[in-house]
Enzyme design. Structure first.
Site, PDB file in Angstrom:
ATOM      1  N   ASP A  62      -3.398   2.466  -5.571  1.00 27.02           N
ATOM      2  CA  ASP A  62      -2.062   2.277  -4.877  1.00 27.02           C
ATOM      3  C   ASP A  62      -2.028   1.211  -4.196  1.00 27.02           C
ATOM      4  OD1 ASP A  62      -3.701   3.233  -2.933  1.00 27.02           O
ATOM      5  OD2 ASP A  62      -2.156   4.152  -1.992  1.00 27.02           O
ATOM      6  N   GLU A  63      -2.749   0.042  -4.021  1.00 26.92           N
ATOM      7  CA  GLU A  63      -2.942  -1.133  -3.217  1.00 26.92           C
ATOM      8  C   GLU A  63      -2.751  -2.353  -4.027  1.00 26.92           C
ATOM      9  OE1 GLU A  63      -5.612  -1.389   0.407  1.00 26.92           O
ATOM     10  OE2 GLU A  63      -5.944   0.213  -0.644  1.00 26.92           O
ATOM     11  N   ASP A  84       0.808  -1.318  -0.017  1.00 28.75           N
ATOM     12  CA  ASP A  84       0.109  -0.004  -0.054  1.00 28.75           C
ATOM     13  C   ASP A  84       0.805   1.319   0.131  1.00 28.75           C
ATOM     14  OD1 ASP A  84      -2.124   1.714   0.269  1.00 28.75           O
ATOM     15  OD2 ASP A  84      -2.473   1.115   2.384  1.00 28.75           O
TER      16      ASP A  84
HETATM   17 MG   LIG Z   1      -2.452   4.188   0.349  1.00 28.38          MG
END
Ligand SMILES: [Mg+2]
Length: 449
Positions: free
Chosen positions: A108-109, A13
């Site tokens: 973003d993960e 993340d």
């Molecule tokens: Mg994040």
């Protein structure tokens, strides 16, 4: 029971992703409190803040003027979604090199399956070294700090990341129950507050409390979810990572116009153009809709809205736009204030099951053939090679509205996977096979206790 066959799932993340992107784009911002804010004149809300900014009490959802008040020397950045997408792409391309199975879940993960690494890659290194090398590489090559968690299931890995931020945390096989004991069940992503309250009523605030309850009670109260929660709390939830591609349940668009629009015909043109974009997206995902809603917000923030439910699922632009225009005219009939924002929602989606026909016997079939042809032309040639009347009118209307594109930076998983694994060829052709194999593995291991 922790066994050699325990799954090892890594959750990765980006830390304060949007704010980190702004710093990656402008290294002079490094070390300073930075937040990214929406709104047209800096009057929106904070959508991301870096660690330095959080120290001043700035958090997501706070009004930008409040952030400025708390931290006058901090930097407010306007969002640059196109850049964020590009940075995200670079980040995922690096992650992909570290595991054969990568499942992105947001911009973003993502999850990486590291299950058999102990037998191969990790003979010469440790999980911690392997993951820290990955984090180091993303930082060096993309400029984004990432945190990570490694555990026996995706769910637990996510909790490990949250506990690690910023950094990396591994929960070794066998240490799951201990890790969870003091943690609140609230940390479980997606837990409904109703369920949290029901658990509280049973005296269970932490996973440790849950673990002590009889599993039959949990099963009685919450069904299969309760049983899974009990296994999870006891460190016995061992779940393989699935390349799961869920159909979306709805699609929506929310657009604040570049300036308040007093001309309702222009607002209608924009609405129909947005609807055309959404319909195209649904078509690409092989879906059709049964219900739609339109909300217009005026410059004084008052709103009017209306909706429609079709008898049959619809996929034709002409039908959907026809219904929308009727709604628009009905709800705007006695209005006079300039339009600030237009929100569209399509839901009650169904699978689209049309065979490509060129001519078709019915009107519906002919329309489908036309829509398909237009879509294909747009795909094969440049974007907007074929436009609907609304889009053409729009293009002439205002340069600022040209090429309406996704406002939301979060790419759906389906699209993300497509981006990562291939182009237009079916990137998930291998999916059925993998899923079948994993389902088998999962059956063998999941409920072993
Ligand atoms: Mg994040």
């Amino acid at each position: 029971m922790p066994t050699d066959s325990s799954n090892r799932i890594l959750h990765v993340d980006g830390d304060s992703f949007f704010a980190s992107c702004e710093i990656a784009l402008d290294p002079q911002l490094a070390g300073r409190p930075v937040w990214v804010g929406g709104g047209r004149n800096g009057d929106g809300i904070v959508i991301a803040a870096n660690r330095a900014a959080k120290k001043f009490g700035i958090e997501t959802g706070m009004a930008c003027f409040e952030a400025k008040r708390r931290c006058p020397h901090g930097v407010l950045c306007r969002p640059h979604y196109d850049d964020y997408r590009e940075i995200s792409g670079k980040m995922f391309r690096i992650l992909e090199e570290y595991s054969p199975t990568l499942v992105p879940i947001s911009i973003d993960e993502g999850f990486l399956d590291l299950t058999t690494m102990d037998r191969h890659v990790w003979r010469n290194t440790t999980p911690a070294d392997y993951v820290n090398a990955l984090r180091e590489r993303v930082w060096r090559e993309v400029g984004i700090p990432v945190s990570a968690g490694l555990a026996s299931s995706a769910r637990l890995a996510k909790l490990a990341t949250d506990a690690a931020k910023p950094g990396f945390l591994e929960i070794p096989a066998g240490a799951e129950k201990e890790f969870l004991a003091q943690r609140s069940v609230r940390e479980l992503s997606g837990i409904a507050s109703r369920r949290e309250r029901s658990l509280g009523a049973l005296g269970a605030k932490t996973f440790g409390d849950v673990a002590k309850l009889p599993s039959t009670l949990l099963r009685q109260r919450f069904g299969i979810w309760g049983q899974q929660l009990w296994l999870f709390a006891n460190g016995r939830w061992n779940e393989p990572l699935l390349l799961e591609v869920k159909d979306r349940a709805s699609i929506s668009s929310n657009t604040t116009l570049p300036r308040d629009e007093p001309d309702y015909e222009a607002a209608l043109t924009f609405t129909l153009s947005e609807a055309t974009r959404l319909t195209g997206q649904l078509r690409r995902e092989q879906l059709q809709l049964r219900e739609l809603a339109l909300t217009i917000r005026f410059n004084d923030f008052s709103e009017v809205s209306g909706g429609h439910r079709f008898h049959e699922p619809q996929f034709q632009n002409s039908v959907i736009n026809g219904a929308l225009e009727k709604i628009f005219r009905a709800i705007m009939d006695s209005q006079f204030k300039p339009v600030r924002q237009i929100r569209l929602g399509f839901w009650n989606l169904a699978r689209l099951d049309t065979h490509p026909t060129l001519w078709g016997k019915t009107d519906a079939e002919r329309w489908a053939a036309l829509d398909d042809a237009a879509l294909k032309l747009n795909k094969d040639f440049q974007k907007d090679a074929v436009m609907t009347g609304a889009q053409l009118a729009l293009r002439q209307l205002d340069d600022g509205h040209r090429n309406p594109k996704a406002k939301c930076p979060f790419v759906p998983q389906r699209e993300m996977i497509r981006k990562l694994w291939g182009t237009d060829a079916d990137p998930l052709a291998h999916k059925g096979e993998v899923e079948k194999r994993l389902a088998k593995v999962s059956k063998q291991h999941q409920f072993r206790h």
